[in-house]
Design an enzyme around this catalytic site. Structure first.
Site, mmCIF file in Angstrom:
data_model
loop_
_atom_site.group_PDB
_atom_site.id
_atom_site.type_symbol
_atom_site.label_atom_id
_atom_site.label_comp_id
_atom_site.label_asym_id
_atom_site.label_seq_id
_atom_site.Cartn_x
_atom_site.Cartn_y
_atom_site.Cartn_z
ATOM 1 N N GLU A 91 -10.674 37.078 -0.452
ATOM 2 C CA GLU A 91 -10.950 37.612 -1.792
ATOM 3 C C GLU A 91 -11.621 38.984 -1.735
ATOM 4 O O GLU A 91 -12.434 39.329 -2.597
ATOM 5 C CB GLU A 91 -11.825 36.636 -2.590
ATOM 6 C CG GLU A 91 -11.219 35.259 -2.755
ATOM 7 C CD GLU A 91 -9.971 35.268 -3.628
ATOM 8 O OE1 GLU A 91 -9.949 36.018 -4.615
ATOM 9 O OE2 GLU A 91 -9.020 34.545 -3.316
ATOM 10 N N GLY A 103 -1.616 30.932 1.773
ATOM 11 C CA GLY A 103 -1.606 29.488 1.863
ATOM 12 C C GLY A 103 -0.415 28.922 1.113
ATOM 13 O O GLY A 103 -0.017 29.431 0.063
ATOM 14 N N ASP A 108 -12.662 42.181 1.422
ATOM 15 C CA ASP A 108 -13.595 42.443 2.509
ATOM 16 C C ASP A 108 -14.993 42.664 1.938
ATOM 17 O O ASP A 108 -15.169 43.343 0.927
ATOM 18 C CB ASP A 108 -13.131 43.687 3.276
ATOM 19 C CG ASP A 108 -14.095 44.091 4.362
ATOM 20 O OD1 ASP A 108 -15.030 44.857 4.045
ATOM 21 O OD2 ASP A 108 -13.949 43.642 5.498
#
Length: 701
Positions: A453, A207, A455
Site C-alpha cells: 500500500e 494476490g 513504500d
C-alpha cells in the site's frame, strides 16, 4: 528453591504471573508495591472501540482450521488459505463492511478490526482476505455504482468470484498516476480496449492473480476521443470455467516469496482485451456511448486522489495488523524472558531470569511501550476511518485528514513490527529461531508490510508535504504586520535557543540530582512540548529552505526539494510519533483505576522519553535540552524499565491473547516446567549430599 528477590506484596491481577522473581527499582519499590494494573480493564482499553468484534474474531480463530501450518509447501499453503477464506464466509466474517441490502452490516470500523485479528492466525490469511474483500470487493463497492453492486457484490462476498486488485505495475508501484496500462474507448462497439504496451506495465505482485482469481479490478489510463482522463478502474474477467486465462489475457506466477507464501501472487498483462463500456466503475468518472467523458469532479488531480482515497482502508488495516503482530511477538518474548534463566549473579545464587537483566528490559520494555502507543493511535485512526466511510464526517477535509493519518501511522507501525519481531527473536536465542515459536514466521510475513500500500518513505513524504501545506496556510493573505511579527518571533526564538539561554536555565535547575530533575521536568507537559516543538521547528526550517524554489525553474526547484527530502521525511516521522504519544496520553487520561493509571503513565513516559532519546542530537543542536538533562534522559529510561519490570507479564497479558492465538511452546509454560525440573534435580542432589563440589571451591579447601 524460591528466588532471592521478591515481587511487590500486592498480588498481580494477571493469572499467568508466577510468584517471585522480579526486582523493582530501589527508588520506586514503594510505588511498585502499591500499583498493579487491572489486566482486564487494560485489555478493554487496548481492544478499543470495536472490542466486541475483536473478541468475536478471536473466538473464531481458536479453531485450528484457521491456523498456519508450518512446513507446508507453497502450493499446499495456497490451497489451505483459499479453504480458510471459505470458512470466513461460512462464519459471516467478511460481510461487515458491505451494504445491508446485500447481507452486510455497513460496519466499516468493525470490519477492519475483525480483519486485523487474522494476523494472529496466519498473515497469509489476513492479506488474502484483504485482497478479496478489502481491495477487490471494496473497489467495486467504493468506485462502482448500484448496477455494479447488484451484478458482482453477491458473488464477491460469497467467494463465488475470487478476484485480484490490479493496480501496481512492475514499473510503477507507489506512483499510480504514471501506470502504463491503457483503456481506450471504441465508440463503434461501445467497448474499452485494455492494453499493456510494454513489459514494465504488467500488473504485478497481485494476490489471487496466479491461480484463484476469475476477475480483477484493473486500474488503467482512460483514453477517449484522443484525451487521457487519467487513471480509472475497470472490472475485467480473467479466467473461464476451466481455470485458464480468457483470450488476450496472460500472466505469470510470482512464485516463492520472502513471506506470505499462502497467497498466489502473480502478474497480468492484456493484449487489446475488450470489455463492455459498463465495466468502467464509474462513480467518479463516466464515458457515454458516443465517447463523451463526464465527471462531477472537474479537477483531474482531485478526481484521482478521491478515487484512491476510497481505498485507504488497506493502509488502515496494515497499521492495526502490524501493531497487533508486535504485541504477539512481545507476548512470546516477554513470557519466555520471565522464565528462562541464564548465568548466576556471581554470588552463588540461582541463575538469573532474563528479564531481570537491564539490557533485556531495555530491548523489550521500550518496544512494549511503543506497541501500546501504536495500538492506541490505531484505535483513534480507526474511529476517523469509520466516521468518513459511514458518512458521519465525510467532508473533503475529513478525507484529507484520514489519508494523512494513514500515511503517517502505517510506516511507523510496520517498521516497528519488523524491528520488534527481530529483537524478540534475538531475545529468545536459539528457541526464537525455531519456526514453532512463531517469531521467524511472523517476521518473514510482516516484511512486505513496509512496502504494501505504498513504500513507507513515499507515504511519509506525502505527510511532509501536507505539513508544509498547512504551514504555508498560516501566511496566506497575511498582512505585513503579521509577517513582521512572525519574523520577529522566529528571530527571538533563534536567539533564545541558539545563545544557550535555555541550556543555562536547565543547567541551574539540574544542579544536584539530575535524575530527580528529569523526573520532575520531563513529564507529560514537557514531553509534549519537546515532541511538538521538534515537528514545528523542522517544518519551519524546511519551509525556509524551500522558499527560494518558488522563483526557480522547475528543474532547479526539484533539485532544491530533493536536497531537503530526507529532512522532510524525518519531520513527517516526528509528526507520526507525536500522534502516537498524544493517543497514548489520551488513553492514560481516561483511566480511572489508580494503579492502572500509574503503571500506564510510566509506560507512556517510557515511550515519550524513548522518542526523545532517539533524537537527542537534534534536541542538543537546537538547544531544546541541556547536555546535563540530555544525559539524564537515558538513565531515567533505565529507571523506568526497572520500575515497569514487575508489571511486564501483566502488560502483555493485557493484549488478551489466549493459548490458541499464541501457539508458541516457549510461551506456554514449558520453559518454566524445564526450569522447575532442573531446580528440583539440583535440590535433590544437594539434600542427598551427592552434589559434586565445584573445582574452584575444592581448591580453596
Amino acid at each position: 528453591m524460591t528466588d532471592t528477590v521478591v515481587r511487590p506484596e500486592k498480588p498481580s491481577r494477571s493469572k499467568r504471573t508466577p510468584a517471585g522473581g522480579a526486582p523493582a527499582a530501589p527508588a520506586s519499590a514503594a510505588e511498585a508495591s502499591e500499583a498493579r494494573i487491572d489486566v482486564a480493564g487494560v485489555t478493554d482499553l487496548l481492544l478499543g472501540t470495536w472490542a466486541d468484534t475483536r473478541r468475536e474474531a478471536r473466538e473464531m480463530l481458536k479453531d485450528p482450521a484457521f491456523h498456519r501450518v508450518d512446513g507446508l509447501g507453497m502450493d499446499e499453503h495456497r490451497e489451505r488459505v483459499l479453504g480458510q477464506l471459505r470458512l470466513l464466509v461460512e462464519n459471516g466474517s467478511v460481510h461487515r463492511a458491505f451494504p445491508k441490502e446485500y447481507g452486510g452490516q455497513e460496519n466499516n470500523g468493525g470490519n477492519i478490526a475483525g480483519f486485523e485479528e487474522l494476523v494472529a492466525a496466519d498473515p497469509s490469511l489476513q492479506i488474502k482476505s484483504g485482497v478479496q474483500w478489502g481491495l477487490f470487493g471494496s473497489a467495486v463497492l467504493q468506485l462502482g455504482t448500484k448496477e455494479h453492486h447488484d451484478k458482482w457484490l453477491p458473488g464477491i462476498m460469497s467467494l463465488d468470484i475470487p478476484g485480484a486488485f490490479a493496480m501496481t505495475e512492475t514499473g510503477h508501484g507507489s506512483d499510480v498516476a504514471a501506470i502504463g496500462t491503457t483503456a481506450t474507448y471504441d465508440p463503434e462497439t461501445e467497448e474499452f480496449v485494455l492494453h499493456t504496451p510494454f513489459r514494465g506495465a504488467w500488473k504485478d505482485y497481485l494476490g489471487n492473480a496466479a491461480l484463484h482469481g476469475v476477475a480483477a479490478t484493473v486500474f488503467a489510463q482512460l483514453i477517449t476521443n484522443g484525451v487521457n482522463h487519467g487513471v480509472h478502474c475497470f472490472y475485467v474477467p480473467l479466467r473461464g470455467g476451466d481455470g485458464g486465462f480468457l483470450p488476450g489475457i496472460g500472466g505469470e506466477d510470482d512464485g516463492l516469496k520472502g513471506g506470505l507464501n499462502g497467497i498466489d501472487n502473480g502478474r497480468l498483462h492484456f493484449d487489446h482485451v475488450r470489455i463492455p463500456r459498463t465495466n468502467l466503475l464509474n462513480r467518479y468518472g463516466d464515458v457515454a456511448a458516443d465517447g463523451t467523458y463526464s465527471s462531477d469532479i472537474k479537477s483531474p488531480g482531485r478526481r484521482f486522489f478521491t478515487m484512491l482515497g476510497t481505498l485507504v482502508q488497506g493502509r488502515v488495516s496494515l497499521d492495526g495488523a502490524a501493531s497487533w503482530a508486535s504485541a504477539l511477538g512481545l507476548y512470546i518474548a516477554i513470557t519466555y524472558a520471565t522464565q528462562r534463566r541464564q548465568f548466576d549473579s556471581g554470588a552463588g545464587t540461582n541463575e538469573v531470569v532474563l528479564l531481570d537483566y537491564g539490557k533485556h528490559q531495555r530491548r523489550l520494555l521500550t518496544r512494549l511501550a511503543t506497541t501500546y502507543a501504536s495500538i492506541f493511535a490505531h484505535d483513534e485512526f480507526l474511529q476517523k476511518f469509520d466516521a468518513v466511510f459511514s458518512g458521519t464526517a465525510d467532508s473533503d477535509a475529513d478525507r484529507e485528514d484520514l489519508e494523512t493519518l494513514a500515511a503517517a501511522l502505517k510506516p511507523l507501525s510496520t517498521w516497528h513490527a519488523l524491528d520488534t519481531l527481530q529483537e524478540a527473536r534475538e531475545a529468545c536465542g536459539g528457541a526464537g529461531f525455531l519456526f514453532e515459536n512463531r517469531l521467524v514466521g511472523l517476521r518473514q510475513d510482516l516484511d512486505i508490510y513496509a512496502t504494501f500500500e505504498g513504500d513507507n518513505n513515499v507515504l511519509l513524504q506525502l505527510v511532509g508535504k501536507r505539513l508544509l501545506s498547512d504551514y504555508a496556510k498560516q501566511f496566506k493573505g497575511a498582512d505585513a504586520a503579521k509577517l513582521v511579527a512572525y519574523a520577529a518571533g522566529q528571530t527571538a526564538g533563534n536567539v533564545f535557543h541558539g545563545s544557550g539561554l535555555r541550556q543555562l536555565g536547565q543547567a541551574v535547575s539540574d544542579f544536584g540530582s539530575t535524575a530527580r530533575s528529569v523526573e520532575r521536568g520531563l513529564r507529560a507537559e514537557q514531553q509534549h512540548e519537546l515532541l511538538t516543538e521538534r515537528v514545528q521547528q523542522m517544518v519551519a526550517d524546511i519551509a525556509a529552505r524551500l522558499r527560494p524554489a518558488a522563483k526557480l525553474s522547475k528543474e532547479e526547484a526539484a533539485a532544491v526539494f530533493n536536497a531537503n527530502q530526507s529532512e522532510l521525511i524525518e519531520a513527517a516521522r516526528a509528526h507520526g510519533e507525536l500522534l502516537q504519544w498524544e493517543a497514548f496520553t489520551d488513553a492514560v487520561d481516561g483511566i480511572e483505576d489508580a494503579g492502572t493509571k500509574r503503571v500506564l503513565t510510566w509506560l507512556r513516559d517510557l515511550f515519550g522519553l524513548g522518542v526523545i532519546e532517539k533524537h537527542l542530537s537534534w534536541h542538543l543542536i537546537n538547544g531544546r535540552l541541556s547536555t546535563q538533562r540530555a544525559a539524564a534522559v537515558t538513565s531515567y529510561i533505565d529507571r523506568l524499565c526497572l520500575r515497569l519490570r514487575p508489571h511486564a507479564l501483566d502488560l502483555v497479558d493485557a493484549f488478551g491473547y489466549e493459548p490458541e492465538h499464541v501457539r508458541a511452546p516457549i510461551a506456554s509454560g514449558a520453559e518454566q516446567a524445564r526450569q522447575d525440573e532442573a531446580a528440583a534435580h539440583y535440590d535433590a542432589l544437594r539434600e542427598s549430599g551427592e552434589l559434586p563440589t565445584p573445582e574452584k571451591s575444592a581448591h580453596k579447601r
